[in-house]
Design a protein around this motif. Structure first.
Motif, PDB file in Angstrom:
ATOM      1  N   UNK A   8      29.790   6.811  -0.230  1.00  0.00           N
ATOM      2  CA  UNK A   8      29.497   5.910   0.891  1.00  0.00           C
ATOM      3  C   UNK A   8      30.475   6.143   2.030  1.00  0.00           C
ATOM      4  N   UNK A   9      31.752   6.283   1.693  1.00  0.00           N
ATOM      5  CA  UNK A   9      32.763   6.548   2.717  1.00  0.00           C
ATOM      6  C   UNK A   9      32.510   7.896   3.374  1.00  0.00           C
ATOM      7  N   UNK A  10      32.044   8.839   2.589  1.00  0.00           N
ATOM      8  CA  UNK A  10      31.750  10.168   3.130  1.00  0.00           C
ATOM      9  C   UNK A  10      30.640  10.093   4.186  1.00  0.00           C
ATOM     10  N   UNK A  11      29.645   9.242   3.973  1.00  0.00           N
ATOM     11  CA  UNK A  11      28.569   9.072   4.953  1.00  0.00           C
ATOM     12  C   UNK A  11      29.138   8.588   6.290  1.00  0.00           C
ATOM     13  N   UNK A  12      30.102   7.686   6.230  1.00  0.00           N
ATOM     14  CA  UNK A  12      30.753   7.191   7.449  1.00  0.00           C
ATOM     15  C   UNK A  12      31.584   8.304   8.087  1.00  0.00           C
ATOM     16  N   UNK A  13      32.294   9.064   7.265  1.00  0.00           N
ATOM     17  CA  UNK A  13      33.091  10.177   7.791  1.00  0.00           C
ATOM     18  C   UNK A  13      32.215  11.196   8.508  1.00  0.00           C
ATOM     19  N   UNK A  14      31.060  11.504   7.941  1.00  0.00           N
ATOM     20  CA  UNK A  14      30.160  12.471   8.592  1.00  0.00           C
ATOM     21  C   UNK A  14      29.785  12.004   9.994  1.00  0.00           C
ATOM     22  N   UNK A  15      29.543  10.709  10.133  1.00  0.00           N
ATOM     23  CA  UNK A  15      29.223  10.148  11.453  1.00  0.00           C
ATOM     24  C   UNK A  15      30.401  10.335  12.402  1.00  0.00           C
ATOM     25  N   UNK A  16      31.602  10.042  11.924  1.00  0.00           N
ATOM     26  CA  UNK A  16      32.791  10.156  12.777  1.00  0.00           C
ATOM     27  C   UNK A  16      33.152  11.616  13.057  1.00  0.00           C
ATOM     28  N   UNK A  17      32.893  12.508  12.120  1.00  0.00           N
ATOM     29  CA  UNK A  17      33.140  13.929  12.379  1.00  0.00           C
ATOM     30  C   UNK A  17      32.172  14.453  13.427  1.00  0.00           C
ATOM     31  N   UNK A  18      30.966  13.899  13.428  1.00  0.00           N
ATOM     32  CA  UNK A  18      29.953  14.338  14.390  1.00  0.00           C
ATOM     33  C   UNK A  18      30.290  13.896  15.809  1.00  0.00           C
ATOM     34  N   UNK A  19      30.778  12.658  15.939  1.00  0.00           N
ATOM     35  CA  UNK A  19      31.122  12.126  17.268  1.00  0.00           C
ATOM     36  C   UNK A  19      32.192  11.063  17.095  1.00  0.00           C
ATOM     37  N   UNK A  20      33.185  11.097  17.949  1.00  0.00           N
ATOM     38  CA  UNK A  20      34.238  10.084  17.894  1.00  0.00           C
ATOM     39  C   UNK A  20      34.971  10.059  19.232  1.00  0.00           C
ATOM     40  N   UNK A  21      35.655   8.972  19.531  1.00  0.00           N
ATOM     41  CA  UNK A  21      35.757   7.746  18.740  1.00  0.00           C
ATOM     42  C   UNK A  21      34.487   6.898  18.871  1.00  0.00           C
ATOM     43  N   UNK A  22      34.249   6.085  17.846  1.00  0.00           N
ATOM     44  CA  UNK A  22      33.091   5.190  17.821  1.00  0.00           C
ATOM     45  C   UNK A  22      33.519   3.792  17.399  1.00  0.00           C
ATOM     46  N   UNK A  26      28.594   1.266  16.648  1.00  0.00           N
ATOM     47  CA  UNK A  26      28.058   2.611  16.879  1.00  0.00           C
ATOM     48  C   UNK A  26      27.938   3.382  15.570  1.00  0.00           C
ATOM     49  N   UNK A  27      28.887   3.162  14.663  1.00  0.00           N
ATOM     50  CA  UNK A  27      28.784   3.795  13.343  1.00  0.00           C
ATOM     51  C   UNK A  27      27.565   3.242  12.610  1.00  0.00           C
ATOM     52  N   UNK A  28      27.379   1.917  12.654  1.00  0.00           N
ATOM     53  CA  UNK A  28      26.216   1.288  12.015  1.00  0.00           C
ATOM     54  C   UNK A  28      24.930   1.915  12.536  1.00  0.00           C
ATOM     55  N   UNK A  29      24.820   2.062  13.848  1.00  0.00           N
ATOM     56  CA  UNK A  29      23.601   2.610  14.453  1.00  0.00           C
ATOM     57  C   UNK A  29      23.334   4.049  14.037  1.00  0.00           C
ATOM     58  N   UNK A  30      24.389   4.811  13.781  1.00  0.00           N
ATOM     59  CA  UNK A  30      24.220   6.217  13.390  1.00  0.00           C
ATOM     60  C   UNK A  30      23.958   6.377  11.889  1.00  0.00           C
ATOM     61  N   UNK A  31      24.468   5.430  11.088  1.00  0.00           N
ATOM     62  CA  UNK A  31      24.257   5.490   9.644  1.00  0.00           C
ATOM     63  C   UNK A  31      22.910   4.863   9.273  1.00  0.00           C
ATOM     64  N   UNK A  32      22.455   3.890  10.030  1.00  0.00           N
ATOM     65  CA  UNK A  32      21.254   3.113   9.719  1.00  0.00           C
ATOM     66  C   UNK A  32      20.007   3.942   9.410  1.00  0.00           C
TER      67      UNK A  32
END
Length: 122
Positions: A8-22, A26-32
């Protein structure tokens, strides 16, 4: 990295690796699109990642913007080595042999491995 990152944490990391800072929202919207997580779940995961010191947070008014402190390449290298150490005694050869013996390598993948090995020899 001392502590392992959960799936689960990895899914959040993938979002942050793709674009940051968020922001958390914004993380919720990208993981949703791939997970059915509430904002509270994402905030909990962000808190865990902060505690593990793999992300950092910067204040931005009344909210925080999150960014990775560990590069994706660094994480992948570490996790790959842990996997190879744990299951194959630290050697890559038994992993490749295992995949080949189980017919899990396509002809294209074999060609790619051969090209990589050829390039490494030069």
């Amino acid at each position: 990295m001392a502590e392992r990152i959960s799936d689960a944490e990895h899914a959040v990391m993938e979002v942050l690796w793709d674009k940051n800072p968020l922001t958390a929202q914004e993380v919720v919207e990208r993981v949703a699109p791939t997970r059915d997580w509430s904002a509270n779940t994402v905030k909990t995961l962000l808190g865990r990642l902060l505690a593990k010191e793999v992300i950092g947070a910067e204040e931005d008014g009344r909210r925080y913007r999150y960014r990775p402190l560990v590069a994706r390449e660094e994480y992948v290298a570490g996790e790959s080595q842990k996997f190879i150490d744990r299951l194959f005694g630290g050697s890559l050869t038994p992993l490749v042999a295992h995949l080949a013996e189980r017919d899990q390598l396509s002809a294209r993948e074999i060609d790619e491995i051969e090209a990589l090995l050829k390039a490494l020899k030069q």
